[in-house]
Design an enzyme around this catalytic site. Structure first.
Site, short mmCIF file in Angstrom:
data_model
loop_
_atom_site.label_atom_id
_atom_site.label_comp_id
_atom_site.label_asym_id
_atom_site.label_seq_id
_atom_site.Cartn_x
_atom_site.Cartn_y
_atom_site.Cartn_z
N HIS A 1 -9.50 0.95 5.33
CA HIS A 1 -8.15 1.13 5.88
C HIS A 1 -8.24 2.08 7.08
CE1 HIS A 1 -4.01 2.44 6.34
NE2 HIS A 1 -3.69 1.29 5.79
N GLU B 1 -4.95 -4.96 10.61
CA GLU B 1 -3.97 -3.90 10.79
C GLU B 1 -4.27 -3.16 12.10
OE1 GLU B 1 -1.98 -2.79 6.80
OE2 GLU B 1 -3.66 -1.45 7.11
N SER C 1 3.85 -1.88 10.37
CA SER C 1 5.30 -1.85 10.59
C SER C 1 6.00 -3.14 10.20
CB SER C 1 5.61 -1.46 12.06
OG SER C 1 5.15 -0.16 12.32
N GLY D 1 2.73 2.44 10.79
CA GLY D 1 3.66 3.55 10.63
C GLY D 1 4.36 3.96 11.92
N GLU E 1 -6.57 4.54 7.93
CA GLU E 1 -6.51 5.99 7.63
C GLU E 1 -7.83 6.49 7.06
OE1 GLU E 1 -2.90 5.45 5.45
OE2 GLU E 1 -1.99 4.90 7.37
N ASN F 1 0.87 -1.18 0.00
CA ASN F 1 0.00 0.00 0.00
C ASN F 1 0.90 1.23 0.00
OD1 ASN F 1 -1.78 2.05 0.47
ND2 ASN F 1 -2.42 1.36 2.51
N TRP F 2 0.99 1.88 -1.15
CA TRP F 2 1.91 3.02 -1.27
C TRP F 2 1.34 4.30 -0.66
CZ3 TRP F 2 3.72 2.28 -7.10
CH2 TRP F 2 4.58 1.17 -7.15
N LYS F 3 0.07 4.27 -0.29
CA LYS F 3 -0.57 5.47 0.30
C LYS F 3 -0.32 6.68 -0.61
CE LYS F 3 -0.18 3.18 4.72
NZ LYS F 3 -0.05 3.27 6.17
#
Ligand code: 13P
Length: 255
Positions: free
Chosen positions: A99, A174, A219, A180, A101, A12-14
């Site tokens: 997700h 997650e 992470s 992160g 976020e 997932n490159w966000k």
């Protein structure tokens, strides 16, 4: 859709790697990762870098693609949004839904997550549903309760659908506190959460629920990937930061 080969390694490159950087990434990554038929690799570039990334991997049909988000509506006046049919037209096979976020930065509710699940499934795309507890929730012993609530809400719109739809779903566990932060979940904690997810999937979707892959995210690095993949119940990894470097991502894909 053919079943995924496990382990499933997803990047997932966000909001990182634009079209030029995505193309350069693939050139390097593909030189470090040869196609393997014992695993599935999925990349989730940003919407604007999607076509560039996919084009750069044209010679490698083993690399699959997904988008990070879609709108719940079929189409319409939603400035800045992407629809599931547009994602499919661009070559996506997967969509990240729920997700952390999206839930905690953009305020997406369980109800909206359910609408997106139905939209994505009815478009013939595979939902990658993310679930996970916040730190306070873990501290309060509410991890399983939170996960089960998120799963039930998201599956509400799907269970009336036929088995072929349920068979495309992927789950990513997650924990919010691990994303992160450099604080990876202990493999035993990941296994415990995966077991709770598996029990809920089996109870709600029977034998199809038994076959849904459950990925761990939070992470993950090239150093801890093998240990996490070896944890009971972990069918793959969903990786953020460590997927942005082609060599580290290749090392994770070869774990
Ligand atoms: P990190 O790997 O950067 O912790 O991100 C995990 C994640 O959110 C993947 O979706």
């Amino acid at each position: 859709m053919a079943p995924l080969r496990r382990p499933v390694l997803a990047a997932n490159w966000k909001m990182n790697l634009g079209p030029t950087a995505a193309s350069a990434f693939l050139e390097s990554y593909l030189s470090h990762y040869a196609a393997r038929d014992d695993r599935t690799v999925i990349l989730f570039p940003s919407a604007i870098a999607f076509s560039s990334a996919r084009h750069a991997a044209e010679a490698r049909p083993d690399i699959q693609f997904g988008v990070q988000n879609v709108h719940s509506a079929e189409k319409g006046a939603f400035t800045g949004e992407t629809s599931a049919s547009m994602a499919q037209d661009a070559g996506a096979r997967f969509v990240l839904i729920g997700h952390s976020e999206r839930r905690h930065v953009f305020g997406e509710t369980d109800a909206l997550t359910a609408e997106k699940m139905s939209r994505v499934a009815s478009q013939g795309l595979a939902p990658v549903l993310c679930v996970g507890e916040k730190f306070e929730e873990r501290e309060n012993g509410e991890t399983n309760e939170v996960i089960v609530r998120q799963l039930r809400a998201a599956f509400e719109g799907l269970l009336e659908n036929d088995a072929s739809v349920l068979g495309t779903v992927v789950i990513a566990y997650e924990p919010v506190w691990a994303i992160g932060t450099g604080r990876t979940a202990h493999p035993e904690d990941a296994s415990a959460a995966h077991a709770a997810i598996r029990a809920e999937l089996s109870a709600s979707a029977g034998s199809i629920g038994d076959s849904i892959p459950i990925l761990y995210g939070g992470s993950v690095t090239a150093l801890n990937a093998s240990t996490l993949l070896a944890a009971p119940g972990v069918d793959g990894l969903l990786v953020g930061g460590a997927s942005l470097d082609p060599e580290s991502w290749a090392a994770i894909c070869n774990a």
